[in-house]
Scaffold this active site. Structure first.
Site, mmCIF file in Angstrom:
data_model
loop_
_atom_site.group_PDB
_atom_site.id
_atom_site.type_symbol
_atom_site.label_atom_id
_atom_site.label_comp_id
_atom_site.label_asym_id
_atom_site.label_seq_id
_atom_site.Cartn_x
_atom_site.Cartn_y
_atom_site.Cartn_z
ATOM 1 N N HIS A 1 41.219 43.477 39.182
ATOM 2 C CA HIS A 1 40.786 42.136 40.320
ATOM 3 C C HIS A 1 42.145 41.874 41.079
ATOM 4 O O HIS A 1 43.349 41.533 40.261
ATOM 5 C CB HIS A 1 40.478 41.322 39.579
ATOM 6 C CG HIS A 1 40.009 39.940 40.363
ATOM 7 N ND1 HIS A 1 40.462 38.508 40.273
ATOM 8 C CD2 HIS A 1 39.412 39.753 41.775
ATOM 9 C CE1 HIS A 1 40.240 37.725 41.180
ATOM 10 N NE2 HIS A 1 39.432 38.453 42.077
HETATM 11 CA CA CA Z 1 40.301 45.492 42.784
#
Ligand code: CA
Ligand code: ZL4
Ligand code: ZN
Length: 390
Positions: free
Chosen positions: A182
């Site tokens: 992320h």
């Molecule tokens: Ca990513």
């Protein structure tokens, strides 16, 4: 030279400094700046460098990095040396800046950070000054770094610094992140503004996969009057996603976002740990599948800043970034999939010596993303975009 010529109608700039490459994170640490040497060797063996403007990037200054980072943190990065890891009087600061196994202190750390950050800042400025339409810095893309904290192999957030440059000229900038992790640092930096739309595709498993953020319903500040509301898009995925599903999802999400948000510039983080066979990753993408995302983003014809990121199997990182360079200069169809005899370190590419080995066949991870799950993610993103329009 191998029939590779400059692309028609637009300019591509390459921003790099070879002084980044020899830095060592330490014995058996997954992050290997040397993968940049391998990438450059492939790009040069194919003659792609003749099709780009090549810039030797300078180190970012302290003041440039202080546009995002706290000065006491930068001061710490500038003066800390490996021996301080053993110094008890330093242990509180080392802990507070999250220095440790993931983010160790190594020789030349500040030099390393300022060089990769300088590359991304220079690349952004080339776009802003209309001297380039696509600017590439494979040494950048270090998306986890926070204002006053290192995280996940990242110390200085070059992406945030590059976006801040783009925001001087563009009212809206879109950030796309295909690293398997992320893009939390970039998301957090622009959480409360509607001038940056962040979109990250990543493996999500709150308690078992780093950094544990990036859930589907994490879309920006909760208060609807905060301008950042709905301007973070997260595409959480499970293990084993494959080329066709990933590309379809990518096109639906990114296509809708570009159409709705109409960014003046795009920053694309091409973390190569989303490839199959990555030492840390868990997806099944091939070099061609990963590259198709880059190709799709290029079709919008919007000024594009391309950075690297993760990628822990150097031979495949370099394959992907070399292939993606060929896409960006519009020469993918002129590239021989057999890696040239002349490439340095050619032994790393055996036994196949192909730019496109079938990664997903080599160590296939079971695909835990059902079609129904992927469809529900697309539906949720489209719903979110309706709110964004206001
Ligand atoms: Ca990513
Ligand atoms: C290593 O072998 O999940 C670091 C890190 C160093 C060498 C010797 C030390 C051995 C794997 C990873 C002990 C290491 C223990 N060495 C590391 C929660 C963790 C705490 C730290 O691609 N331990 C932390 C970070 C992730 C965690 C991923 C991705 C960056 C990017 C952009 C960052 N951290 C568990 C791990 C090794 C190591 C072996 C490691 N660290 C794997 N995953 C992590 O998104 C560039
Ligand atoms: Zn990663």
């Amino acid at each position: 030279h191998n029939g590779i010529t400059r692309p028609k109608g637009y300019r591509v700039s390459w921003h790099a400094n070879p002084a980044v490459e020899p830095h060592h994170f330490g014995q058996s640490h997954p992050m290997k700046p040397w993968r940049l040497t391998l990438t450059k060797q492939l790009v040069m063996a194919y003659g792609m460098h003749y099709a780009m403007d090549l810039y030797l990037t300078r180190a970012a200054t302290f003041e440039e990095m202080a546009e995002f980072h706290k000065e006491d943190y930068l001061e710490f990065l500038r003066q800390v040396v490996p021996a301080d890891m053993e110094a008890p009087e330093q242990s509180d600061r080392i802990a507070s800046y999250n220095i440790g196994d993931d983010c160790p202190i190594f020789d030349g750390l500040y030099n390393y950070c300022s060089l990769y950050a300088g590359g991304t800042i220079d690349a952004a400025r080339k776009l802003v000054n209309n001297q380039s339409e696509i600017a590439i810095n494979w040494s950048g893309g270090l998306h986890h770094a926070k204002k006053a904290e290192a995280s996940g192999f990242c110390y200085v957030n070059d992406i945030v610094l590059g976006i801040l440059q783009l925001l001087r000229h563009h009212p809206r900038v879109m950030y796309i992140d295909i690293d398997v992790h992320h893009g939390d640092g970039v998301e957090q930096a622009f959480w409360s503004t509607d001038r940056v739309l962040t979109v990250s595709f990543h493996k999500y498993d709150k308690d078992n996969f780093f950094p544990g953020t990036g859930a589907l319903d994490s879309t920006g500040p909760a208060h609807p009057l905060n301008p950042g509301a709905h301007h973070a898009i997260n595409v959480p995925l499970n293990d084993g996603i494959e080329d066709a599903d990933y590309l379809q999802l990518f096109k639906e999400v990114v296509g809708s976002c570009v159409e709705t948000y109409r960014p003046g510039a795009i920053v694309l983080q091409c973390g190569a740990d989303s490839l199959g066979c990555d030492r840390l990753g868990c997806f099944n993408l091939n070099v061609t599948g990963h590259g198709s995302c880059v190709e799709y983003v290029k079709t919008f014809g919007i000024p594009l800043l391309v950075v690297g990121g993760g990628g822990y199997t150097p031979r495949n990182v370099s394959r992907a970034w070399a292939h993606e360079t060929s896409i960006l200069i519009d020469a993918a169809d002129k590239i021989d999939p057999n890696i040239p005899e002349t490439v340095a370190f050619r032994n790393h590419f055996g036994p196949d010596y192909s730019l496109f080995p079938p990664l997903s066949e080599m160590r296939r991870i079971e695909n835990k993303n059902s079609k129904a799950y992927l469809a529900s993610v697309v539906a949720a993103v489209k719903e979110q975009l309706r709110y964004m329009k206001g």
